[in-house]
Design a protein around this motif. Structure first.
Motif: not given
Length: 273
Positions: A86, A94-95, A146, A79, A88, A83, A142, A91-92
């Motif tokens: 990626s 990725l959620d 996914r 992880e 910054k 993660r 990364a 990263r939103d």
């Protein structure tokens, strides 16, 4: 003592994960063949990953973690590597992406990341000016990681619209393009994936300036990811989401149905043999 997940600039992240896997396997007194038998992965795959030559999936990391009684350390390292690679601003997303039950995407220039093979992803990522080799490898790992969302019990519906030019752009060379288009044909065999092509001869200009993805998440507002030349933009603002839906609907109206799109992909693949 675990391998440092933030190694020096000349150590590839795949090498870091592979070295830690090898160290823990030897601590457990297991050969590659024995670990393969326990995890139900092939000995050759374990060898490739230990040498840093293949990208492990989360499932691989989890099974090896369980088999070697690593108490979550291998999964945690996986992880961190994936993660942390990626940007910054991504990263939103990725959620959002893993929580979506449906993803709609439009790509005018490249194969979507969720369908890219490793070599194609590496060629695309290397196009970023000034990117170092270790950054490239982290980003490739990364991106491939996914794709694990398609291995879960209830994978999302993934609806893709591509410009035909994507099939003809020589990214990574002939062999990479041939294998990448074969991957597209294989992907469409899944009932959860739909892929449609907009023929170049139509001269469609809607969406030509950039790709986007729409994520539908149960119990939440739809969210969009919009690409730009320097960074992406993640938002659930109603006006932005409505504008992207409008473009997506216009693009799908111009796209060929899936059976004709498959024929276009297979025809394009002949260019790369």
């Amino acid at each position: 003592m675990s391998v440092n997940p933030n190694p020096g600039p000349f150590v590839r992240p795949l090498t870091v994960f592979g070295a830690e896997l090898r160290r823990r396997r030897k601590m457990a007194g297991l050969s590659q063949d024995q670990l393969a038998e326990i995890t139900q992965f092939s000995q050759s795959l374990i060898g490739f990953i230990e040498r840093g030559e293949r990208t492990p999936s989360r499932n691989f990391a989890q099974r090896c973690d369980d088999a070697l009684e690593a108490k979550g350390e291998l999964v945690h390292l996986w992880e961190q590597v994936t993660r942390g690679a990626s940007p910054k601003w991504f990263r939103d997303w990725l959620d959002v992406e893993p929580a979506a039950h449906t993803l709609h995407t439009w790509e005018p220039l490249v194969i979507p990341g969720l369908l890219q093979i490793e070599e194609y992803a590496r060629a695309v990522i290397r196009g970023e000016p000034g990117i170092a080799d270790e950054q490239t490898e982290k980003a490739v790992m990364a991106r491939i990681a996914r794709q694990e969302i398609f291995a879960r019990p209830n994978p999302p519906m993934f609806r893709v619209v591509l410009d035909e030019g994507v099939l003809c752009r020589p990214i990574g060379g002939k062999e990479v393009m041939r294998r990448q288009l074969e991957r597209l044909v294989e992907a469409i065999e899944s009932p959860r994936i739909c892929l449609q092509i907009i023929p170049m001869e139509l001269g469609v200009t809607t969406g030509i300036l950039g790709g986007f993805v729409i994520a539908q998440v149960a119990g939440s507002a739809d969210t969009v990811y919009i690409q730009s030349a320097t960074h992406g933009y993640v938002t659930n603002r109603p006006k932005d989401v409505e504008a992207i839906y409008s473009r997506y609907d216009a693009l799908r109206a111009e796209a060929q149905p899936q059976h004709l799109s498959i024929a276009l992909i297979r025809e394009a693949a002949k260019l790369w043999t």
